[in-house]
Write an enzyme that holds these catalytic residues in place. Structure first.
Site, mmCIF file in Angstrom:
data_model
loop_
_atom_site.group_PDB
_atom_site.id
_atom_site.type_symbol
_atom_site.label_atom_id
_atom_site.label_comp_id
_atom_site.label_asym_id
_atom_site.label_seq_id
_atom_site.Cartn_x
_atom_site.Cartn_y
_atom_site.Cartn_z
ATOM 1 N N LEU A 48 7.703 7.536 -9.423
ATOM 2 C CA LEU A 48 6.846 7.398 -8.253
ATOM 3 C C LEU A 48 7.171 8.526 -7.285
ATOM 4 O O LEU A 48 8.333 8.919 -7.144
ATOM 5 C CB LEU A 48 7.090 6.052 -7.558
ATOM 6 C CG LEU A 48 6.490 4.804 -8.215
ATOM 7 C CD1 LEU A 48 7.070 3.551 -7.580
ATOM 8 C CD2 LEU A 48 4.978 4.802 -8.102
ATOM 9 N N ASP A 49 6.156 9.045 -6.601
ATOM 10 C CA ASP A 49 6.393 10.066 -5.581
ATOM 11 C C ASP A 49 7.319 9.515 -4.499
ATOM 12 O O ASP A 49 7.328 8.304 -4.248
ATOM 13 C CB ASP A 49 5.074 10.484 -4.926
ATOM 14 C CG ASP A 49 4.132 11.194 -5.888
ATOM 15 O OD1 ASP A 49 4.633 11.798 -6.858
ATOM 16 O OD2 ASP A 49 2.904 11.146 -5.658
ATOM 17 N N PRO A 50 8.088 10.382 -3.832
ATOM 18 C CA PRO A 50 8.937 9.917 -2.722
ATOM 19 C C PRO A 50 8.159 9.116 -1.678
ATOM 20 O O PRO A 50 8.672 8.137 -1.133
ATOM 21 C CB PRO A 50 9.499 11.217 -2.145
ATOM 22 C CG PRO A 50 9.560 12.140 -3.321
ATOM 23 C CD PRO A 50 8.326 11.803 -4.133
ATOM 24 N N ALA A 52 5.724 7.147 -2.189
ATOM 25 C CA ALA A 52 5.268 5.873 -2.743
ATOM 26 C C ALA A 52 6.364 4.814 -2.726
ATOM 27 O O ALA A 52 7.558 5.110 -2.697
ATOM 28 C CB ALA A 52 4.761 6.079 -4.164
ATOM 29 N N ARG A 182 -2.999 10.623 -6.128
ATOM 30 C CA ARG A 182 -3.232 11.669 -5.123
ATOM 31 C C ARG A 182 -4.456 12.510 -5.470
ATOM 32 O O ARG A 182 -5.238 12.901 -4.597
ATOM 33 C CB ARG A 182 -2.000 12.570 -5.004
ATOM 34 C CG ARG A 182 -0.850 11.958 -4.235
ATOM 35 C CD ARG A 182 0.308 12.937 -4.151
ATOM 36 N NE ARG A 182 0.942 13.176 -5.439
ATOM 37 C CZ ARG A 182 1.379 14.361 -5.864
ATOM 38 N NH1 ARG A 182 1.211 15.440 -5.104
ATOM 39 N NH2 ARG A 182 1.979 14.477 -7.029
#
Length: 317
Positions: A48-50, A52, A182
């Site tokens: 997961l992106d930071p 998220a 995104r």
């Protein structure tokens, strides 16, 4: 479900559903959990992106052998986006590179959302961990270097509009592996003619796992501290925190094998099974007393023929 955690071993084997908090990297949390459980092998099943938050399944010990099935599974997200601003990262961590007025209505939004159902092609963002010549794309992006990327096929099972106004939009998305939320938001922003970027992203589900079994890092640390005090039952308490290994493949049908078939499968040999088994992946189980144990994944390569694919080490069954 077959039983697959051996509480008599000196290893931890299972899956923890971490509730990732915003601002931390998935790899940081992976190594944190690995140290907490004192295991040699651990792996997450899709970063997961930071920015998220939400469900981050982490496989420990022998469960890492089956992590690919969660990596390949579909995911569910809730996402909020700011309208009128486009950023270089497609989310709120980036630099605003374009601002435009927002002039939208319900009919326009619904028409555009219809374009994001089923199979779609999307170009991965430059700020991603996809490798190019051995380096992550985001490392090139930080130096202002743009690398041409090929469009990738993904599948959107469902996209629901939860809320919207002239400043933001909130969606719930059910999608296949490899989908960049995104990018969906950036594409929607361009189609709306105003630009958009992600301000909040939370993963709600991976495959069949539900939020009820998620645990935060802080709660996990507390639970492990308590478990370590409960010797000689420490291992029992630690394993209670985990989902069983075969929960990663719970969508595969289970097939029970005889003692002779189990022995042959463990030697890598194909075995005959009932002709009703036509094709596909299966969970292989064996009976020990009154308990049924999961010991690996097999594939029905032709009607009535089972080929082993991935097995638990025998000492863990």
């Amino acid at each position: 479900m077959c039983f697959s955690l051996n509480i008599n071993s000196h290893n931890i084997n299972g899956i923890i559903l971490l509730d990732k908090q915003e601002g931390l990297s998935s790899n940081y949390l992976l190594h944190k959990v690995k140290r907490l459980f004192r295991v040699q092998k651990a792996g997450h099943t899709g970063a997961l992106d930071p920015l998220a938050s939400g469900m981050l399944p982490i496989c420990l010990g022998e469960a890492t052998k089956f992590s690919k099935y969660l990596l390949d599974a579909d995911k569910r997200y809730i996402v909020s986006a700011k309208l009128g601003e486009k950023t270089n990262t497609y989310d709120a961590t980036g630099i605003i590179i374009n601002t435009r007025p927002v002039t939208i209505n319900q009919a326009m939004i619904e028409h555009i959302m219809e374009q994001f159902y089923g199979d779609i092609y999307q170009i991965p963002p430059m700020f991603s961990s996809i490798k190019y010549q051995g380096r992550a794309l985001y490392k090139y992006a930080r130096k202002g270097i743009n690398i041409p990327r090929s469009a990738r096929l993904v599948h959107i099972y469902n996209l629901q509009i939860l809320d919207w106004d002239n400043t933001h939009i909130e969606l719930q998305i059910h999608c296949s592996k490899g989908t960049y939320i995104r990018t969906i938001i950036d594409d929607i922003g361009e189609l709306l003619g105003c630009g958009a970027h992600v301000t909040m992203l939370r993963r709600l589900a991976v495959a069949h796992y539900h939020t009820a079994r998620m645990i935060t890092l802080e709660s996990l640390q507390t639970a492990i501290t308590l478990a370590l005090r409960q010797t000689p039952n420490t291992l029992v308490q630690l394993n209670k925190l985990l989902l069983p290994i075969d929960s990663a493949v719970a969508n595969f049908p289970a097939i029970k094998l005889s003692k002779d078939s189990v022995a042959r499968v463990r030697k890598g040999q194909m075995v005959a099974v009932d002709q009703c088994w036509q094709s596909g992946l299966v969970r292989m189980c064996e009976n020990k007393g009154e308990t049924t144990y999961f010991f690996g994944i097999g594939e029905i390569t032709q009607p009535g023929v089972l080929k082993p694919k991935r097995l638990l080490a025998e000492k863990y069954v």
